[in-house]
Design a protein around this motif. Structure first.
Motif, mmCIF file in Angstrom:
data_model
loop_
_atom_site.group_PDB
_atom_site.id
_atom_site.type_symbol
_atom_site.label_atom_id
_atom_site.label_comp_id
_atom_site.label_asym_id
_atom_site.label_seq_id
_atom_site.Cartn_x
_atom_site.Cartn_y
_atom_site.Cartn_z
ATOM 1 N N ALA B 228 0.767 -0.876 0.471
ATOM 2 C CA ALA B 228 -0.049 0.087 0.185
ATOM 3 C C ALA B 228 0.547 1.154 0.059
ATOM 4 N N ASN B 229 1.877 1.200 1.029
ATOM 5 C CA ASN B 229 2.771 2.994 0.606
ATOM 6 C C ASN B 229 3.236 2.530 -0.173
ATOM 7 N N SER B 230 4.175 1.485 -0.885
ATOM 8 C CA SER B 230 5.093 2.048 -2.301
ATOM 9 C C SER B 230 4.197 2.409 -2.955
ATOM 10 N N ALA B 231 3.222 1.850 -3.117
ATOM 11 C CA ALA B 231 1.672 2.206 -4.620
ATOM 12 C C ALA B 231 1.444 3.926 -4.329
ATOM 13 N N VAL B 232 1.052 4.405 -3.079
ATOM 14 C CA VAL B 232 1.375 6.098 -3.266
ATOM 15 C C VAL B 232 2.401 6.257 -3.117
ATOM 16 N N VAL B 233 3.469 5.653 -3.023
ATOM 17 C CA VAL B 233 4.755 6.590 -3.389
ATOM 18 C C VAL B 233 5.372 6.990 -4.970
ATOM 19 N N LEU B 234 5.389 5.490 -4.986
ATOM 20 C CA LEU B 234 5.458 5.015 -6.536
ATOM 21 C C LEU B 234 4.382 5.394 -7.383
ATOM 22 N N SER B 235 3.293 5.461 -7.183
ATOM 23 C CA SER B 235 2.286 6.764 -7.952
ATOM 24 C C SER B 235 2.520 8.037 -7.919
ATOM 25 N N SER B 236 2.663 8.610 -6.754
ATOM 26 C CA SER B 236 3.060 9.901 -7.055
ATOM 27 C C SER B 236 4.142 10.751 -7.604
ATOM 28 N N VAL B 237 5.116 10.349 -7.557
ATOM 29 C CA VAL B 237 6.208 10.122 -8.492
ATOM 30 C C VAL B 237 6.463 10.334 -9.856
ATOM 31 N N LEU B 238 5.265 9.278 -10.136
ATOM 32 C CA LEU B 238 5.127 8.696 -11.365
ATOM 33 C C LEU B 238 4.187 9.990 -12.475
ATOM 34 N N ILE B 239 3.358 10.239 -11.456
ATOM 35 C CA ILE B 239 2.640 11.790 -11.762
ATOM 36 C C ILE B 239 3.576 12.808 -12.034
ATOM 37 N N PHE B 240 4.295 13.605 -11.251
ATOM 38 C CA PHE B 240 5.611 14.976 -11.360
ATOM 39 C C PHE B 240 6.275 13.957 -12.552
ATOM 40 N N ILE B 241 6.018 12.321 -12.349
ATOM 41 C CA ILE B 241 7.385 12.099 -14.391
ATOM 42 C C ILE B 241 6.739 12.492 -15.531
ATOM 43 N N ILE B 242 5.168 12.180 -15.547
ATOM 44 C CA ILE B 242 3.814 12.234 -16.296
ATOM 45 C C ILE B 242 3.544 13.675 -16.444
ATOM 46 N N ASP B 243 3.557 14.379 -15.922
ATOM 47 C CA ASP B 243 3.329 15.618 -15.348
ATOM 48 C C ASP B 243 4.612 16.113 -16.815
ATOM 49 N N LEU B 244 5.482 16.051 -16.204
ATOM 50 C CA LEU B 244 7.131 16.879 -16.841
ATOM 51 C C LEU B 244 6.614 16.513 -18.499
ATOM 52 N N ILE B 245 6.373 15.516 -18.823
ATOM 53 C CA ILE B 245 6.504 14.745 -19.880
ATOM 54 C C ILE B 245 5.309 15.873 -20.446
ATOM 55 N N ALA B 246 4.388 15.873 -19.741
ATOM 56 C CA ALA B 246 3.078 16.183 -20.891
ATOM 57 C C ALA B 246 3.574 17.757 -21.109
ATOM 58 N N VAL B 247 4.417 17.572 -20.140
ATOM 59 C CA VAL B 247 4.112 19.693 -20.370
ATOM 60 C C VAL B 247 6.040 19.569 -21.753
ATOM 61 N N GLN B 248 5.920 19.227 -21.524
ATOM 62 C CA GLN B 248 7.392 19.095 -22.928
ATOM 63 C C GLN B 248 6.601 18.571 -24.034
ATOM 64 N N VAL B 249 5.446 17.607 -23.978
ATOM 65 C CA VAL B 249 5.341 17.152 -25.290
ATOM 66 C C VAL B 249 4.008 18.236 -25.886
ATOM 67 N N THR B 250 3.402 18.699 -24.711
ATOM 68 C CA THR B 250 2.328 19.907 -24.858
ATOM 69 C C THR B 250 3.088 21.153 -25.474
ATOM 70 N N ASP B 251 4.527 21.113 -25.625
ATOM 71 C CA ASP B 251 5.158 22.383 -26.177
ATOM 72 C C ASP B 251 5.522 22.333 -27.502
ATOM 73 N N VAL B 252 6.101 21.002 -27.686
ATOM 74 C CA VAL B 252 6.211 20.864 -28.283
ATOM 75 C C VAL B 252 5.306 21.252 -29.614
ATOM 76 N N LEU B 253 4.291 20.699 -29.352
ATOM 77 C CA LEU B 253 2.675 20.878 -30.210
ATOM 78 C C LEU B 253 2.203 21.771 -30.662
ATOM 79 N N GLY B 254 3.039 23.203 -29.882
ATOM 80 C CA GLY B 254 2.616 24.258 -29.883
ATOM 81 C C GLY B 254 1.368 24.680 -29.149
ATOM 82 N N LEU B 255 0.858 23.577 -28.010
ATOM 83 C CA LEU B 255 -1.335 24.075 -27.180
ATOM 84 C C LEU B 255 -0.164 24.996 -25.804
ATOM 85 N N ASN B 256 1.177 25.453 -25.633
ATOM 86 C CA ASN B 256 1.217 26.169 -24.836
ATOM 87 C C ASN B 256 1.384 28.213 -24.676
#
Lengths: 258, 256
Positions: B228-256
């Motif tokens: 339970a504990n590691s599920a929360v920790v790992l998924s929280s970290v992944l949320i930030f990583i996905i967010d970082l990637i999403a910003v880059q992709v959005t930028d490349v697509l010119g949606l920013n």
């Protein structure tokens, strides 16, 4: 591989009927740890066979290989004429309808009521039955274990003995030809253990099913077993009736019966 | 020595999660479809998370407004408060905070539930009962998490903006219609769509990590807690990583 061409003599059965389960030259290891080494066993219809062995001797691994939850490294397992390790998932589901499995930890679904637990195998095996027929089967299974009043209770509300009985009712609901019991009396007080043992005997008499019982409870062995198989160091060390084994002068066997 | 062990464990776990994800996709569209269980999970994962998400996002909108107001007053642009907070909530804070709350509630609950089912042999019992436990337990939960989080994000954004409206009204009077006009006039397609799309990925990450940690829980009650504990920790970290990637992709697509 030790499958064809290396088949050793299958241990004797009690001769009550035709063999419903045959295990030949079974090997199973986990990494370097060898759990089952050339283990063989046969069970006839209507027969109660107890596999007796110390904790960690591979009894549960054996029973999980038989039901297809674990794949053996080599050897054959035939249940009701089907070779378990070679079956497809669909065929395995089909044969599992005819095999009941009472788990050591009962394995009742915590999120479901007793009714839900008992209906689950009926629905999952796509048994075509009306709701009235399902209700009737559930009621009948609960009557077998004398716990009709628990039908709408959650597993968390039941005592250890009641949970075991409900798990047995779930095992019985498909009227299996073979029932596998994994340590049915472990963790129960002596009185409840005795009740469960009596129940196992009643079930066997009522349904004429064959049973493979994994246990190290000597009361269970004495009261239930038509035949006892000693599983020691992964091998079928010795087998016979309870009375034959209790008279054995072999110190390894005597250690269990003293 | 210690560092090499860390990288070995990291790569091993990454590989196992990738294999688990591959298995998920191989089963996703195959019959038998567990529609009833999927809907039950949607109810548990989506509907039952509503009060918590609504409460936290409401407070977030209110507090954010109260914190930003003095800064805007200093520059004499207080009238831009609804637009500024609105953009911050819709684009970034709403999806991320909702996903983090969701990871805490749902990730831990899936990890503990499957972990407990694993150690008490319920997963084996399911298999014996003619059920593919991976399909019944994992596919349904990951699907429900993937599809429910975006809906919760939309709801959370709306509630957070209502919190903002109340925050704006704490020191002045703003008409309800005027407030929403201010918010939406400054929002574009490029603000809303990327935020909505990335929340599907957040939901998928929470579902897959929770299921993976629970499904491969080690024996014993301690293992259930760790899952339970590691599920929360790992998924929280992944949320930030996905967010970082999403910003880059959005930028490349010119949606920013």
């Amino acid at each position: 591989m030790h499958i064809a061409g290396n088949i050793k003599k299958i241990p004797q059965t009690s001769g009550q009927g035709e063999a419903v389960m045959t295990v030949r030259n079974l090997y199973k290891s986990f990494g370097a740890h060898r759990v089952l080494i050339d283990f063989s066993l046969a069970i006839n219809s209507g027969e109660n066979v107890v596999v007796l062995g110390k904790s960690g001797s591979g009894k549960s691994v054996l029973i999980k290989c038989i039901i297809g939850l674990l794949k053996p490294d080599s050897g054959t397992i035939e249940v009701l004429g089907e070779s378990i390790p070679e079956l497809s998932d669909e065929a395995l589901d089909e044969i599992r309808m005819k095999i009941g499995f009472l788990f050591q930890s009962n394995a009742l679904y915590d999120s479901m009521t007793v009714r839900g637990n008992l209906e689950f195998p009926l629905r999952r095996h796509s048994i075509t039955a009306t709701q009235e027929e399902v209700d009737e089967l559930v009621k009948s299974a609960l009557e077998d274990v004398k716990l009709e009043h628990t039908i709408d209770m959650m597993p968390a509300e039941l005592s250890g003995g009641m949970r075991k009985r409900i798990a047995l009712a779930r095992t019985l609901i498909l009227k299996p030809a073979i029932i596998l019991y994994d340590e049915p009396t472990t963790g129960l007080d002596p009185i409840t253990s005795r009740e469960i043992i009596e129940l196992i005997k009643e079930v066997q008499q009522k349904y004429h099913s064959a049973s493979l019982i994994i246990s190290h409870d000597m009361n269970c062995v004495r009261m239930v077993a038509d035949r006892v198989v000693m599983l020691i160091d992964g091998k079928n060390y010795k087998e016979g009736t309870y009375d034959e084994l209790i008279q054995s002068s072999d110190p390894v066997i005597k250690a269990f019966f003293e | 020595m210690l560092r090499s062990q860390f990288w070995k464990n990291f790569l091993q776990e990454t590989g196992e999660i990738a294999r688990f994800t591959g298995r998920l996709f191989s089963q996703w569209f195959k019959p038998r479809y567990e529609i009833r269980e999927f809907l039950r999970q949607c109810y548990i994962i989506g509907y039952k998370s509503l009060p918590l998400i609504a409460l936290t996002t409401f407070i977030m909108g209110l507090v954010l407004t109260m914190q930003i107001r003095p800064f805007l007053v200093d520059y004499g642009v207080e009238s831009q408060l609804p637009a500024m907070v609105g953009i911050a909530i819709i684009r970034e804070i709403g999806p991320v905070i909702t996903a983090l709350i969701f990871a805490g509630k749902i990730g831990s609950s899936i990890g503990a539930e499957l972990g407990s089912m694993k150690v008490t042999e319920q997963i084996d019992a399911m298999e014996v009962s003619g059920t593919n436990p991976f399909k019944y337990l994992v596919v349904t939960r990951v699907m429900a998490a993937t599809f429910m989080l975006p809906l919760l994000v939309v709801l959370g954004d709306a509630v957070a903006l209502y919190g903002t409206y109340l925050g704006v009204n704490m020191t002045g009077v703003t008409n309800f219609g005027f407030f929403w006009t201010k918010v939406f006039r400054n929002l574009s397609f490029g603000d809303v769509l990327p935020a909505f799309v990335k929340s599907f990925f957040f939901g998928f990450a929470v579902g897959i990590v929770g299921c993976y940690k629970g499904y491969y829980s080690k024996k014993g009650t301690e293992g259930v807690g760790q899952s339970a504990n590691s599920a929360v920790v790992l998924s929280s970290v992944l949320i930030f990583i996905i967010d970082l990637i999403a910003v880059q992709v959005t930028d490349v697509l010119g949606l920013n």
